[in-house]
Every structure is written in C-alpha cells, then in structure tokens.
Write a protein that holds these residues in place. Structure first.
Motif, PDB file in Angstrom:
ATOM      1  N   ALA A   1       0.700  -1.397  -0.060  1.00 36.58           N
ATOM      2  CA  ALA A   1      -0.001  -0.052   0.023  1.00 36.58           C
ATOM      3  C   ALA A   1       0.873   1.159  -0.014  1.00 36.58           C
ATOM      4  O   ALA A   1       0.521   2.198  -0.584  1.00 36.58           O
ATOM      5  N   LEU A   2       1.871   1.469   0.675  1.00 31.68           N
ATOM      6  CA  LEU A   2       2.862   2.238   0.916  1.00 31.68           C
ATOM      7  C   LEU A   2       3.547   2.671  -0.485  1.00 31.68           C
ATOM      8  O   LEU A   2       3.599   3.882  -0.918  1.00 31.68           O
ATOM      9  N   GLU A   3       3.904   1.569  -1.139  1.00 29.69           N
ATOM     10  CA  GLU A   3       4.588   1.671  -2.592  1.00 29.69           C
ATOM     11  C   GLU A   3       3.691   2.042  -3.506  1.00 29.69           C
ATOM     12  O   GLU A   3       3.768   3.005  -4.427  1.00 29.69           O
TER      13      GLU A   3
ATOM     14  N   GLN B   1       1.418   6.601  -6.935  1.00 29.27           N
ATOM     15  CA  GLN B   1       0.030   7.288  -7.463  1.00 29.27           C
ATOM     16  C   GLN B   1       0.438   8.954  -7.031  1.00 29.27           C
ATOM     17  O   GLN B   1       0.147   9.734  -7.909  1.00 29.27           O
ATOM     18  N   VAL B   2       1.026   9.206  -5.937  1.00 30.31           N
ATOM     19  CA  VAL B   2       1.565  10.649  -5.788  1.00 30.31           C
ATOM     20  C   VAL B   2       2.545  10.999  -7.120  1.00 30.31           C
ATOM     21  O   VAL B   2       2.440  12.177  -7.627  1.00 30.31           O
ATOM     22  N   GLU B   3       3.456  10.143  -7.583  1.00 25.98           N
ATOM     23  CA  GLU B   3       4.593  10.563  -8.563  1.00 25.98           C
ATOM     24  C   GLU B   3       3.635  10.735  -9.720  1.00 25.98           C
ATOM     25  O   GLU B   3       3.828  11.702 -10.546  1.00 25.98           O
ATOM     26  N   ARG B   4       2.608   9.801  -9.989  1.00 23.99           N
ATOM     27  CA  ARG B   4       1.744  10.009 -11.333  1.00 23.99           C
ATOM     28  C   ARG B   4       0.931  11.223 -11.284  1.00 23.99           C
ATOM     29  O   ARG B   4       0.822  12.019 -12.250  1.00 23.99           O
TER      30      ARG B   4
ATOM     31  N   ALA C   1       8.621  15.134  -1.113  1.00 22.50           N
ATOM     32  CA  ALA C   1       9.045  14.548   0.177  1.00 22.50           C
ATOM     33  C   ALA C   1       7.949  13.633   0.628  1.00 22.50           C
ATOM     34  O   ALA C   1       8.577  12.795   1.546  1.00 22.50           O
ATOM     35  N   LEU C   2       6.772  13.783   0.235  1.00 23.47           N
ATOM     36  CA  LEU C   2       5.809  12.719   0.638  1.00 23.47           C
ATOM     37  C   LEU C   2       6.350  11.430   0.168  1.00 23.47           C
ATOM     38  O   LEU C   2       6.108  10.369   0.775  1.00 23.47           O
ATOM     39  N   VAL C   3       6.775  11.410  -1.158  1.00 20.71           N
ATOM     40  CA  VAL C   3       7.269  10.008  -1.721  1.00 20.71           C
ATOM     41  C   VAL C   3       8.398   9.526  -1.084  1.00 20.71           C
ATOM     42  O   VAL C   3       8.337   8.077  -0.767  1.00 20.71           O
ATOM     43  N   ALA C   4       9.253  10.293  -0.675  1.00 18.70           N
ATOM     44  CA  ALA C   4      10.162   9.768   0.117  1.00 18.70           C
ATOM     45  C   ALA C   4       9.824   9.349   1.364  1.00 18.70           C
ATOM     46  O   ALA C   4      10.392   8.408   1.630  1.00 18.70           O
TER      47      ALA C   4
END
Length: 116
Positions: free
Chosen positions: A20-22, A27-30, A67-70
């Motif tokens: 789920a985290l990945e 999704q944030v990257e997309r 930052a969120l993705v990291a």
C-alpha cells in the motif's frame, strides 16, 4: 513456552502495508507528473503578475510531493527492515529451542542409561 515463544509480527499485514505504501508513492508520482504536464501547457501562454506566484506554488507542490514520496518509501523500507529482523529473531529462537530440546533428550537418555 517462555524464551522461545513465537515472535509477534504479522508478516502478511506488514507485506500488505508495504504494498500500500509503494502504491501510494507511485500514485503521488503519477499525479505530480500530470500536474506538471498540465502546468507546462498553461505556462506556454501565461503572462502577467500572477505567473511568478504560480511558479512559486508549483515549485512548493513539487517539493512537497517529493518529500511525501520519500517518506512513503522510507516507511516501506522500515517495515521491510523490521520484517527481516522479526524473521531473523524467529530463526534464532527456533535454533535455541532445537538445541534445548536436543539437550533435554540427551539428558533423558543419560538418566535412563544410568537407571538401567
């Protein structure tokens, strides 16, 4: 059971959380990519005093997304690390139990031989 109890770690739940985290990171990257693409189209023709303000907010949003993705990926990596530690601890406990059981069998055999 004492020292050799099972490690209390739900590897299945941890794996589901890692997935789920990945997925959330992807999704944030997309969405960030879609926003950048949409902004590029708008910026081709945009002139005026609000352009600089828009650019600043766009840079801020990009930084927050990164930052969120990291953070999401760090959390995933931490769960993976903890899952590995739980597996290693369980293996250590299993080996210790096996040694203890072998010692107990050997002790019983020695006692039976001494009694015969």
């Amino acid at each position: 059971m004492g020292r050799w109890d099972r490690v209390r770690w739900d590897a299945g739940a941890a794996e589901a959380a890692m997935t789920a985290l990945e997925q959330a990171a992807q999704q944030v990257e997309r969405l960030a990519t879609q926003r950048v693409d949409a902004a590029r189209v708008m910026l081709r023709e945009w002139r005026g005093p609000f352009r600089q303000q828009f650019d600043a907010r766009l840079r801020q949003a990009d930084a927050e997304d990164a930052a969120l993705v990291a953070d999401l990926r760090r959390a995933r990596a931490e769960l993976a690390r903890l899952t590995q530690l739980a597996r290693e601890e369980q293996a250590r406990r299993d080996r210790a139990r096996a040694r203890w059981e072998a010692e107990q069998r050997q002790r019983q055999q020695q006692q039976q031989q001494a009694a015969s």
